[in-house]
Design a protein around this motif. Structure first.
Motif, short mmCIF file in Angstrom:
data_model
loop_
_atom_site.label_atom_id
_atom_site.label_comp_id
_atom_site.label_asym_id
_atom_site.label_seq_id
_atom_site.Cartn_x
_atom_site.Cartn_y
_atom_site.Cartn_z
N LEU A 43 21.92 -13.27 -7.67
CA LEU A 43 22.36 -13.20 -9.06
C LEU A 43 22.71 -11.77 -9.43
O LEU A 43 23.75 -11.51 -10.06
CB LEU A 43 21.26 -13.74 -9.99
CG LEU A 43 21.55 -13.71 -11.48
CD1 LEU A 43 22.80 -14.51 -11.82
CD2 LEU A 43 20.35 -14.24 -12.26
N ALA A 44 21.89 -10.82 -9.01
CA ALA A 44 22.15 -9.41 -9.30
C ALA A 44 23.46 -8.97 -8.64
O ALA A 44 24.25 -8.23 -9.24
CB ALA A 44 21.00 -8.55 -8.83
N GLN A 45 23.70 -9.42 -7.44
CA GLN A 45 24.94 -9.07 -6.74
C GLN A 45 26.16 -9.65 -7.47
O GLN A 45 27.17 -8.97 -7.62
CB GLN A 45 24.89 -9.59 -5.30
CG GLN A 45 26.00 -9.07 -4.43
CD GLN A 45 25.85 -7.60 -4.11
OE1 GLN A 45 24.75 -7.06 -4.13
NE2 GLN A 45 26.95 -6.96 -3.81
N ASP A 46 26.04 -10.89 -7.95
CA ASP A 46 27.14 -11.50 -8.70
C ASP A 46 27.41 -10.73 -9.99
O ASP A 46 28.57 -10.49 -10.35
CB ASP A 46 26.81 -12.96 -9.04
CG ASP A 46 26.78 -13.87 -7.83
OD1 ASP A 46 27.30 -13.47 -6.76
OD2 ASP A 46 26.22 -14.98 -7.95
N ILE A 47 26.35 -10.35 -10.69
CA ILE A 47 26.50 -9.60 -11.93
C ILE A 47 27.13 -8.24 -11.65
O ILE A 47 28.03 -7.79 -12.36
CB ILE A 47 25.15 -9.44 -12.65
CG1 ILE A 47 24.67 -10.81 -13.15
CG2 ILE A 47 25.27 -8.46 -13.81
CD1 ILE A 47 23.23 -10.81 -13.64
N LYS A 49 29.15 -7.41 -9.23
CA LYS A 49 30.56 -7.61 -8.95
C LYS A 49 31.33 -7.88 -10.23
O LYS A 49 32.43 -7.35 -10.44
CB LYS A 49 30.76 -8.75 -7.96
CG LYS A 49 32.20 -8.95 -7.55
CD LYS A 49 32.34 -10.07 -6.54
CE LYS A 49 33.77 -10.32 -6.10
NZ LYS A 49 34.83 -10.04 -6.99
N GLU A 50 30.78 -8.71 -11.10
CA GLU A 50 31.42 -9.03 -12.36
C GLU A 50 31.62 -7.78 -13.21
O GLU A 50 32.70 -7.57 -13.79
CB GLU A 50 30.56 -10.05 -13.11
CG GLU A 50 31.10 -10.52 -14.43
CD GLU A 50 30.15 -11.51 -15.06
OE1 GLU A 50 29.69 -11.26 -16.19
OE2 GLU A 50 29.88 -12.56 -14.43
N VAL A 51 30.61 -6.94 -13.29
CA VAL A 51 30.70 -5.70 -14.07
C VAL A 51 31.76 -4.77 -13.47
O VAL A 51 32.57 -4.19 -14.19
CB VAL A 51 29.33 -5.00 -14.15
CG1 VAL A 51 29.44 -3.60 -14.69
CG2 VAL A 51 28.36 -5.83 -14.99
#
Length: 58
Positions: A43-47, A49-51
């Protein structure tokens, strides 16, 4: 902010398993903690990347 809420909820859901593993030595709880921490990492990795994508876009 909903992504931040997802992180908070995931951590709070793991609280009981952390207690069972560290205080009582429950091995099954340790497995759940490891799985939850892997989910948190993803989840942290997805966030992250999104940022980064939002930052680069604008």
């Amino acid at each position: 902010m909903s992504r931040f809420d997802e992180v908070k909820n995931l951590v709070m859901d793991l609280e009981a398993d952390f207690d069972k593993f560290y205080s009582k030595g429950n091995q099954a709880a340790g497995t759940r903690v490891r799985k939850g921490m892997q989910d948190l990492k993803n989840l942290a990795q997805d966030i992250r990347k999104e940022v980064q994508d939002m930052k680069n876009a604008g």
